[in-house]
Design a protein around this motif. Structure first.
Motif, mmCIF file in Angstrom:
data_model
loop_
_atom_site.group_PDB
_atom_site.id
_atom_site.type_symbol
_atom_site.label_atom_id
_atom_site.label_comp_id
_atom_site.label_asym_id
_atom_site.label_seq_id
_atom_site.Cartn_x
_atom_site.Cartn_y
_atom_site.Cartn_z
ATOM 1 N N LYS A 371 4.319 0.854 18.101
ATOM 2 C CA LYS A 371 3.908 2.104 18.724
ATOM 3 C C LYS A 371 2.930 2.874 18.009
ATOM 4 O O LYS A 371 2.000 3.553 18.586
ATOM 5 N N TYR A 372 2.781 3.063 16.673
ATOM 6 C CA TYR A 372 1.981 3.643 15.748
ATOM 7 C C TYR A 372 0.959 2.711 15.276
ATOM 8 O O TYR A 372 0.186 3.421 14.339
ATOM 9 N N GLY A 373 0.702 1.646 15.693
ATOM 10 C CA GLY A 373 -0.390 0.879 15.227
ATOM 11 C C GLY A 373 -0.403 0.441 13.646
ATOM 12 O O GLY A 373 -1.364 0.710 13.007
ATOM 13 N N THR A 374 0.843 0.393 13.213
ATOM 14 C CA THR A 374 1.138 0.232 11.907
ATOM 15 C C THR A 374 1.809 -1.151 11.557
ATOM 16 O O THR A 374 2.037 -1.896 12.515
ATOM 17 N N SER A 375 2.387 -1.231 10.314
ATOM 18 C CA SER A 375 3.200 -2.589 10.016
ATOM 19 C C SER A 375 4.730 -2.186 9.686
ATOM 20 O O SER A 375 4.602 -1.072 8.962
ATOM 21 N N VAL A 376 5.462 -3.196 9.619
ATOM 22 C CA VAL A 376 6.870 -2.799 9.086
ATOM 23 C C VAL A 376 6.944 -2.686 7.668
ATOM 24 O O VAL A 376 7.587 -1.762 7.172
ATOM 25 N N SER A 377 5.902 -3.323 7.013
ATOM 26 C CA SER A 377 5.908 -3.283 5.560
ATOM 27 C C SER A 377 5.503 -2.052 5.198
ATOM 28 O O SER A 377 5.851 -1.210 4.129
ATOM 29 N N LYS A 378 4.519 -1.258 5.945
ATOM 30 C CA LYS A 378 3.843 -0.094 5.648
ATOM 31 C C LYS A 378 4.790 0.892 5.781
ATOM 32 O O LYS A 378 5.034 1.983 4.796
ATOM 33 N N ILE A 379 5.594 0.921 6.881
ATOM 34 C CA ILE A 379 6.839 1.931 7.035
ATOM 35 C C ILE A 379 7.754 1.888 5.863
ATOM 36 O O ILE A 379 8.131 2.927 5.543
ATOM 37 N N CYS A 380 8.255 0.761 5.689
ATOM 38 C CA CYS A 380 9.182 0.577 4.620
ATOM 39 C C CYS A 380 8.523 1.106 3.272
ATOM 40 O O CYS A 380 9.329 1.683 2.476
ATOM 41 N N GLU A 381 7.216 0.923 2.989
ATOM 42 C CA GLU A 381 6.725 1.498 1.738
ATOM 43 C C GLU A 381 6.701 2.947 1.684
ATOM 44 O O GLU A 381 6.855 3.600 0.706
ATOM 45 N N LEU A 382 6.415 3.653 2.842
ATOM 46 C CA LEU A 382 6.121 4.927 2.852
ATOM 47 C C LEU A 382 7.441 5.667 3.097
ATOM 48 O O LEU A 382 7.541 6.733 2.545
ATOM 49 N N ASN A 383 8.582 5.034 3.344
ATOM 50 C CA ASN A 383 9.866 5.649 3.381
ATOM 51 C C ASN A 383 10.859 5.107 2.304
ATOM 52 O O ASN A 383 11.979 5.723 2.332
#
Length: 400
Positions: A371-383
């Motif tokens: 939905k946000y045009g990103t990756s699962v790895s990026k979301i994991c890293e940010l959070n």
């Protein structure tokens, strides 16, 4: 009594009984018999009509199946014929400029059947965009020489060719969804021109031919000859489309569309730099600011624009709405509702315009990433979470 007299008396009584009127009971029985005969006749007629209806329905279903089979066969023989017509060139990747094909204002492309063209772990070695005075119109994926290359969608092979100073050995496949995909720098072909392939079928082996400095697959997605950034359609890290339906938009600004294009369902608009363009002029043309252009493209106000460079001029509906509320200064943390169709809950904070998503029932990391045009790895890293972390309802996840 003689026999003759006995016979005479029997005959007389028989004639007399036949001439006697029917009693009420006999009349009632006769009426019921006639009613039963009538109902039987009606039932027989209904049964005949029902059989006729069943036969007509079966014939209609059979005709529908035959029509579907014919259409499927036509798709195999003439993929996306409604877009490309009779143009089936086996020499040039983009023969459509000479044919003056008209781009539709918008077109929905079904990407739900996508299969990664590489079988190894995805490693993007070069992205789509300007590169050393020329435009890199695809995305490079690391492969070893001899690795299997697969068709991304169902389709028909249009080109199998060799280009010494470019693609090397390459294949072009046209798909019924309207796209054409290009596979370059191959070492060996596994298909011939006019072969029909299914998504995931082997079509070639990876290589290092043509203008290449190492073994890799050059992968392009094109629509009526116009190149589209493959990463706008596909989440390569997770190997799935961002959305099942990608909407191509042919955007016109002030009636012109010679160097304007979009590359997502949210109508993220790009501008192709031409002679005389400046950041200020581009910002005025698209109703934005130089600061926003610099932020979207990682540029400085003093950056030199190269001819043919793609400048992103809008951030899509999600980011654009969030940044607008931040610039107004009305609220440090404002909740923004994305389009009703996606039903996304977004929070924008003043921390470099970071965008957050509020977890709701049914959410997964993969769905949020798409939905946000990103990756699962990026979301994991940010959070600071892992891919197996359980998502709690109401939790805020940072998405950018």
């Amino acid at each position: 009594m003689s026999i003759r007299t006995l016979l005479f008396l029997c005959g007389f009584f028989f004639v007399a009984s036949a001439a006697t009127p029917l009693t009420p009971v006999k009349k009632k029985v006769a009426n019921r018999m006639r009613q039963m005969d009538s109902k039987v006749t009606e039932l027989m007629a209904d049964r005949v009509g029902f059989k006729k209806e069943m036969a007509a329905k079966e014939l209609s279903d059979l005709n529908s199946k035959m029509l579907e089979a014919e259409l499927a066969e036509e798709d195999k023989m003439f993929p996306a014929d409604e877009l490309y017509g009779s143009i089936w060139d086996n020499r040039w990747v983009n023969p459509y400029k000479k044919e003056n094909l008209t781009l539709p204002d918008s077109f929905r492309i079904d990407c739900s059947t996508f299969v990664l063209p590489v079988t190894s772990e995805v490693n993007v070695t070069s992205k789509y965009g300007p590169r050393r005075r020329r435009m890199h119109r695809g995305i490079d994926l690391k492969v070893q020489i001899g690795d299997t290359i697969r068709a991304a969608f169902d389709g028909k092979v249009r080109i199998k060719n060799y280009e010494r100073r470019g693609y090397g050995y390459y294949v072009v496949v046209r798909h019924p969804n309207g796209l054409e995909t290009v596979y370059g720098h191959l070492s060996h072909f596994l298909v011939d021109v006019n072969d029909y392939v299914k998504a995931g079928d082997p079509i070639a082996l990876g290589g290092n031919t043509g203008r290449s400095t190492g073994s890799h697959l050059h992968f392009e997605t094109r629509f009526l000859g116009k190149d589209i950034n493959p990463a706008d359609i596909i989440d390569f890290e997770n190997g799935v489309p961002h959305e099942d339906l990608y909407v191509f938009h042919n955007v016109k600004i002030n009636g012109r569309n010679s160097n304007v294009y979009t590359s997502s369902g949210d109508q993220m608009v790009y501008h192709r730099v031409k002679s005389g363009d400046t950041l200020g002029a581009i910002a005025r043309r698209y109703g934005t600011t130089v600061s926003q252009l610099c932020k979207l493209n990682g540029l400085k106000r003093t950056s030199v624009l190269r001819l043919g460079q793609a400048i992103r001029c809008s951030a899509g509906s999600t980011t654009r709405t969030a940044s607008a509320k931040n610039e107004s200064g009305n609220d440090e943390k404002s909740k923004v509702s994305n389009s009703k169709q996606k039903n996304i809950t977004v929070e924008a904070s003043s921390d470099n315009n970071a965008i957050y998503h509020r977890i709701k029932s049914g959410d997964t990391l993969g769905a949020i990433a798409r939905k946000y045009g990103t990756s699962v790895s990026k979301i994991c890293e940010l959070n600071g979470i892992s891919k197996t972390t359980t998502l709690r309802l109401g939790r805020s996840l940072r998405c950018s």
